[in-house]
Design an enzyme around this catalytic site. Structure first.
Site, PDB file in Angstrom:
ATOM      1  N   GLU A 186     -28.760  26.002  77.442  1.00 49.85           N
ATOM      2  CA  GLU A 186     -29.718  24.601  77.720  1.00 49.85           C
ATOM      3  C   GLU A 186     -30.287  23.869  76.637  1.00 49.85           C
ATOM      4  O   GLU A 186     -30.040  22.761  76.966  1.00 49.85           O
ATOM      5  CB  GLU A 186     -31.069  25.442  77.980  1.00 49.85           C
ATOM      6  CG  GLU A 186     -30.631  26.790  79.498  1.00 49.85           C
ATOM      7  CD  GLU A 186     -32.289  27.070  80.008  1.00 49.85           C
ATOM      8  OE1 GLU A 186     -33.125  26.462  80.015  1.00 49.85           O
ATOM      9  OE2 GLU A 186     -32.183  28.395  79.513  1.00 49.85           O
ATOM     10  N   SER A 231     -23.809  29.929  85.011  1.00 52.62           N
ATOM     11  CA  SER A 231     -23.864  30.210  83.180  1.00 52.62           C
ATOM     12  C   SER A 231     -22.765  31.468  83.223  1.00 52.62           C
ATOM     13  O   SER A 231     -22.283  31.610  82.117  1.00 52.62           O
ATOM     14  CB  SER A 231     -25.108  30.500  83.199  1.00 52.62           C
ATOM     15  OG  SER A 231     -26.054  31.123  83.441  1.00 52.62           O
ATOM     16  N   HIS A 232     -22.791  32.263  83.923  1.00 49.71           N
ATOM     17  CA  HIS A 232     -22.052  33.682  83.773  1.00 49.71           C
ATOM     18  C   HIS A 232     -20.789  33.594  85.066  1.00 49.71           C
ATOM     19  O   HIS A 232     -20.324  34.940  84.581  1.00 49.71           O
ATOM     20  CB  HIS A 232     -22.867  35.046  83.891  1.00 49.71           C
ATOM     21  CG  HIS A 232     -23.261  34.601  82.536  1.00 49.71           C
ATOM     22  ND1 HIS A 232     -24.792  34.187  82.566  1.00 49.71           N
ATOM     23  CD2 HIS A 232     -22.633  35.359  81.284  1.00 49.71           C
ATOM     24  CE1 HIS A 232     -24.928  34.903  80.787  1.00 49.71           C
ATOM     25  NE2 HIS A 232     -24.057  35.003  80.386  1.00 49.71           N
TER      26      HIS A 232
END
Lengths: 345, 345
Positions: B188, B47-48
């Site tokens: 999410e 996610s990063h």
């Protein structure tokens, strides 16, 4: 209630202070310890009110706290100030250092106070409120006793490690929170045990690491951190910053040192003070006014800020006095008359 | 997997850096932004990782981040250092200030870095790991977008406000945690929406403040803080310390400024660095060795420290390279070739 006696904040202060002096605490320390205890009672924060007197007297009687200790300030002139409580109560040590901490924070922008080797019994909101009263933001934390299992573990290792934060407000009580990093306080489990009622799911595990609602199994096992792995991480941070980093006890060593959780713990504490005026200066904004925007938005949606019940109780106590039961009044009288001999082993 | 391509950390770094330079980011800033993104991918923190490239390019295309901004250091010589990102990405600003922050922390015991007016997209572990690599404990926090309702409220007001902490270890990766103060990340909920699956109870409320498991209702309503009132209080503290105190945006103003959450947020950030050697000096104990005792006790009961999965992925990626899918490789090529024109509106 017929069983209720009203006592003014000042009278209670004098009587509690007198108890501590009678029990061998030097006058200045007795005054500060009494202030903290009476503040708890005044704010209807019963778990940190006069209920704490007995616990304090027990460590005095056991010779595990030095009532005569004189806090020793150590100042390098930099951003970290130290005060050695010398085995005395934490509060007189904080009190001896707070003016210097506030002055240093104003000068450098932020400063830290290390409290060494203190007997700890009080809530931390007292400290952060004192600093907020000086216009400073403050963060206070300390280890405690190793009663809490880390996330993913099942054995007690972390303390219930409290953390308190204060932020100064314009013409109002400060924004203050103060909480344990365990789901519940150990005393709450003890109350369920005495009442014979189950504890809620999620508070604790038994000695095999299984979730339990049985208070006895919980006290023999381990308490759980709040917020699962996130709360566990914050509690671990407190062990590191307010224990390992200071070269003072972490919660496990504190428990070993006292030979169990029967007496109040000795360890260190860390207090950070930050001056919003220094931090905001280049922005041209008023940091306190900015904070008020956030609090106004809380109010707009009917969300309460923490500590409001405490502040409401304070207003009432300062106006009407504090309501104590006959049993509470009797205990105070007994402590006044008998001192440490009032303790039943 | 047949669909997997191995790429070395170095090659990915060069290619991502090149994308940013192509898209108008000055070389030094492009290098740092790419390092942060590649570090995320390397640590399998997807996610990063490279997923973030598109979001960064979108703010560049929208003209809401200045790729040419040169961070400006402001040092009063005291415990608070400031760096003005000038509307550029946060990471080059942190990079420009970190050596001074570390030096100041060693000199004064603790120091703070204020990052002003930056575009924020990265995880905070990068910063605290960099400082832990210098032997310092570090705490980093920032506001974000107002998507989270405070405890007792029902309207979005607080950000998902991340907080990261790092502690140096002897001969090992540091102790690091980094988490949002919301129960779940907004991404999410978005994934559940796309998959048509309900979200777990406790993640969010609908616009009427009722608990919901419907991702659409959650995105229209408000997310919830982790750990109920305790997480809400910590998130509020982050708004105050990393927003109001700095005179920079809090999460609500950040959202208003960007006109919604479609683009990455602009706000400030606060990083504290503490030197354990200064704090522990008078104790005669080695604070790092003390910390190791705690970590050993975690291991003894089989409790994992945070970030271990990330570090294991790092070792693997440094040895074997990073596995990317064909789609991911194709997107990188498209960005390289077309720059900002690769973005589909």
């Amino acid at each position: 209630m017929a069983d209720t006696h009203m006592i003014s904040v000042e009278t209670l202060q004098n009587r509690v202070q007198n108890i501590f002096e009678t029990c061998g605490v030097r006058a200045q320390a007795a005054e500060v310890v009494a202030q903290v205890i009476v503040a708890g009672e005044r704010d209807n924060c019963k778990s940190h009110g006069i209920y704490r007197i007995e616990g304090c007297l027990r460590v005095l009687k056991a010779g595990r706290v030095d009532g005569q200790a004189i806090p020793e300030l150590h100042d390098s002139g930099k951003a970290v100030i130290e005060v050695d409580a010398g085995g005395g109560f934490s509060n007189p040590a904080f009190d001896a250092a707070k003016a210097l901490l506030a002055a240093r924070a104003r000068e450098t922008g932020l400063a830290a106070l290390v409290i060494r080797d203190c007997l700890h019994f009080s809530a931390l909101w007292h400290e952060v409120e004192a600093l907020a009263g000086e216009g400073l933001a403050a963060l206070s934390m300390c280890p405690s006793y190793a009663f809490v299992a880390p996330a993913g573990g099942k054995e007690p290792l972390l303390g219930t490690n409290p953390m308190a934060f204060g932020w100064p407000r314009a013409g109002d009580y400060p924004y203050v929170f103060d909480f344990a990093t365990s789901v519940a306080a150990r005393g709450e489990i003890e109350l369920h045990r005495r009442a014979g009622t189950p504890i809620p799911e999620g508070w604790a595990v038994d000695i095999d690491g299984r979730s339990t609602t049985d208070p006895d199994a919980a006290l023999a096992g381990a308490m759980l951190p709040f917020g699962a792995h996130k709360g566990s991480a914050i509690s671990t941070m407190i062990e590191l910053l307010a224990g390992a980093m200071l070269g003072e006890f972490m919660s496990k060593e504190a428990l070993d040192f006292m030979g169990g959780g029967g007496l109040l713990p000795r360890h260190g504490a860390l207090v950070l003070a930050l001056d919003p005026q220094v931090f905001a200066a280049r922005s041209g904004r008023d940091p306190i006014a900015e904070g008020e925007k956030l609090f106004a938005a809380f109010a707009d949606q009917g969300a309460r800020l923490p500590s409001q019940r405490r502040f409401a109780a304070r207003v009432k106590a300062q106006r009407d006095g504090i309501a104590l039961t006959t049993a509470e009044m009797d205990q105070i009288s007994r402590f006044e008359t008998l001192g440490l001999d009032a303790l039943i082993d």
